[in-house]
Design a protein around this motif. Structure first.
Motif, PDB file in Angstrom:
ATOM      1  N   GLU A 239      24.196   7.058 -15.891  1.00 57.58           N
ATOM      2  CA  GLU A 239      24.331   6.451 -17.296  1.00 57.58           C
ATOM      3  C   GLU A 239      25.943   8.338 -17.797  1.00 57.58           C
ATOM      4  OE1 GLU A 239      21.976   5.441 -21.324  1.00 57.58           O
ATOM      5  OE2 GLU A 239      22.039   7.062 -20.988  1.00 57.58           O
ATOM      6  N   LEU A 240      25.175   8.645 -17.189  1.00 49.87           N
ATOM      7  CA  LEU A 240      26.737   9.841 -16.980  1.00 49.87           C
ATOM      8  C   LEU A 240      27.780   9.776 -16.298  1.00 49.87           C
ATOM      9  CD1 LEU A 240      27.454  12.879 -17.987  1.00 49.87           C
ATOM     10  CD2 LEU A 240      25.819  13.949 -16.261  1.00 49.87           C
ATOM     11  N   ALA A 241      27.403   8.888 -14.916  1.00 53.58           N
ATOM     12  CA  ALA A 241      28.331   8.731 -13.618  1.00 53.58           C
ATOM     13  C   ALA A 241      28.668   7.892 -14.034  1.00 53.58           C
ATOM     14  CB  ALA A 241      27.138   8.776 -12.084  1.00 53.58           C
ATOM     15  N   GLU A 242      28.884   7.162 -14.601  1.00 56.80           N
ATOM     16  CA  GLU A 242      29.202   5.144 -15.114  1.00 56.80           C
ATOM     17  C   GLU A 242      30.416   6.036 -15.699  1.00 56.80           C
ATOM     18  OE1 GLU A 242      29.679   1.431 -14.684  1.00 56.80           O
ATOM     19  OE2 GLU A 242      29.115   2.399 -14.033  1.00 56.80           O
ATOM     20  N   ASP A 243      29.667   6.646 -16.681  1.00 54.08           N
ATOM     21  CA  ASP A 243      30.075   7.263 -17.652  1.00 54.08           C
ATOM     22  C   ASP A 243      31.677   8.237 -17.221  1.00 54.08           C
ATOM     23  OD1 ASP A 243      31.435   7.716 -21.354  1.00 54.08           O
ATOM     24  OD2 ASP A 243      31.219   9.611 -20.349  1.00 54.08           O
ATOM     25  N   VAL A 244      31.561   9.039 -16.775  1.00 52.70           N
ATOM     26  CA  VAL A 244      32.182   9.899 -15.968  1.00 52.70           C
ATOM     27  C   VAL A 244      33.926   9.119 -14.871  1.00 52.70           C
ATOM     28  CG1 VAL A 244      33.163  11.319 -13.978  1.00 52.70           C
ATOM     29  CG2 VAL A 244      31.339  11.494 -15.808  1.00 52.70           C
TER      30      VAL A 244
END
Length: 277
Positions: A239-244
């Motif tokens: 989720e964090l990688a996608e949001d970045v």
């Protein structure tokens, strides 16, 4: 409840007044405020009832001496309803001075905290999320301790004091007592704060996290910090990688493109002659 008013304001302080100097890593100059929230008491009661039922199976106590249900809106639909309430977000955005949205990571969007002498409170720290709203669900009477304490100075100075084994000077601490029907909104990113230890009584609090729509990259949630409470659940890493890639990076590039270019300090003034240099 009018989104464009702040009813019955009890406390308010700017970010720069708290820290003691100008800051750049922020979503606005808003620091902290406590206000009459106007949320449905029945909704908050339902949230607390559901949270207490989930406490034994879902609450963790791993980090900062805090017992809480992380990502509580995943398990309690009423929290998700409040977290995404349009009127609530409009009013908080007005107060913050910039448009806000719910914090996107499923494990961090909301928590329910349980504080008492056994479950702990929360030690001195700076938040990873940019904007937090604290909504008391219940406060025992009496309650000894459990109030919010904010260090009024640069956070690194405060951390150095604590790392040396000394206590934060009392004359540098701003105290805010929690009160039923009142919420506390704070931009605690880079602001050292804690909940004072509870000697007697208990408090259950709903914590709703937000970030800036325009500056989603203004965020201090590092992966090791998130993992401290969520080491058995790794979906949040994706989720964090996608949001970045989809939100934070494009917003950062827009900011860099629109930022004015600083003029060189030794540049000649327009129309000036060589003799005036």
């Amino acid at each position: 409840m009018n989104a464009h008013t702040i009813p019955d304001l009890r406390y308010a302080m700017s970010r720069e007044a708290i820290i003691g100097h100008e800051t750049a890593w922020k979503v606005s100059s808003f620091g902290v405020a406590q206000y009459l929230h106007g949320y449905d008491p029945a909704l908050l009661a339902a949230i607390e009832e559901a949270a207490l039922k989930l406490k034994s199976s879902h609450a963790v106590h791993k980090h900062l001496d805090l017992t809480f249900i992380t990502g509580a809106d995943r398990f309690i639909p009423e929290i998700k309803e409040l977290l995404h309430d349009k009127l609530r977000l409009e009013r908080l955005s007005d107060m913050m001075g910039t448009k806000l949205e719910p914090y996107p990571l499923s494990i961090v969007g909301s928590t329910v905290t349980f504080m008492n002498p056994k479950d702990g409170a929360v030690d001195w720290h700076c938040d990873g999320v940019p904007v937090t709203e604290l909504i008391p669900l219940s406060i025992s009477n009496p309650l000894v301790g459990g109030h919010l304490e904010i260090y009024c100075d640069d956070s690194e100075t405060g951390r150095a004091i604590l790392e040396s084994g000394r206590e934060i000077p009392r004359n540098r601490i701003m105290r805010i007592d929690h009160k039923i029907n009142y919420a506390t909104l704070g931009q605690f990113l880079g602001v050292l704060h804690r909940t004072a230890p509870i000697q007697f009584g208990e408090r259950v609090t709903l914590v709703l996290n937000q970030r800036s729509v325009a500056k989603p990259y203004v965020d201090d949630n590092r992966m090791f910090y998130l993992a401290a409470d969520n080491d058995h659940d790794r979906e949040w890493v994706n989720e964090l990688a996608e949001d970045v890639w989809t939100n934070q990076l494009p917003a950062y590039r827009r900011f860099e493109e629109e930022r004015p270019v600083a003029a060189a300090a030794d540049a000649p003034s327009p129309g000036g002659s060589r003799e005036s240099w």
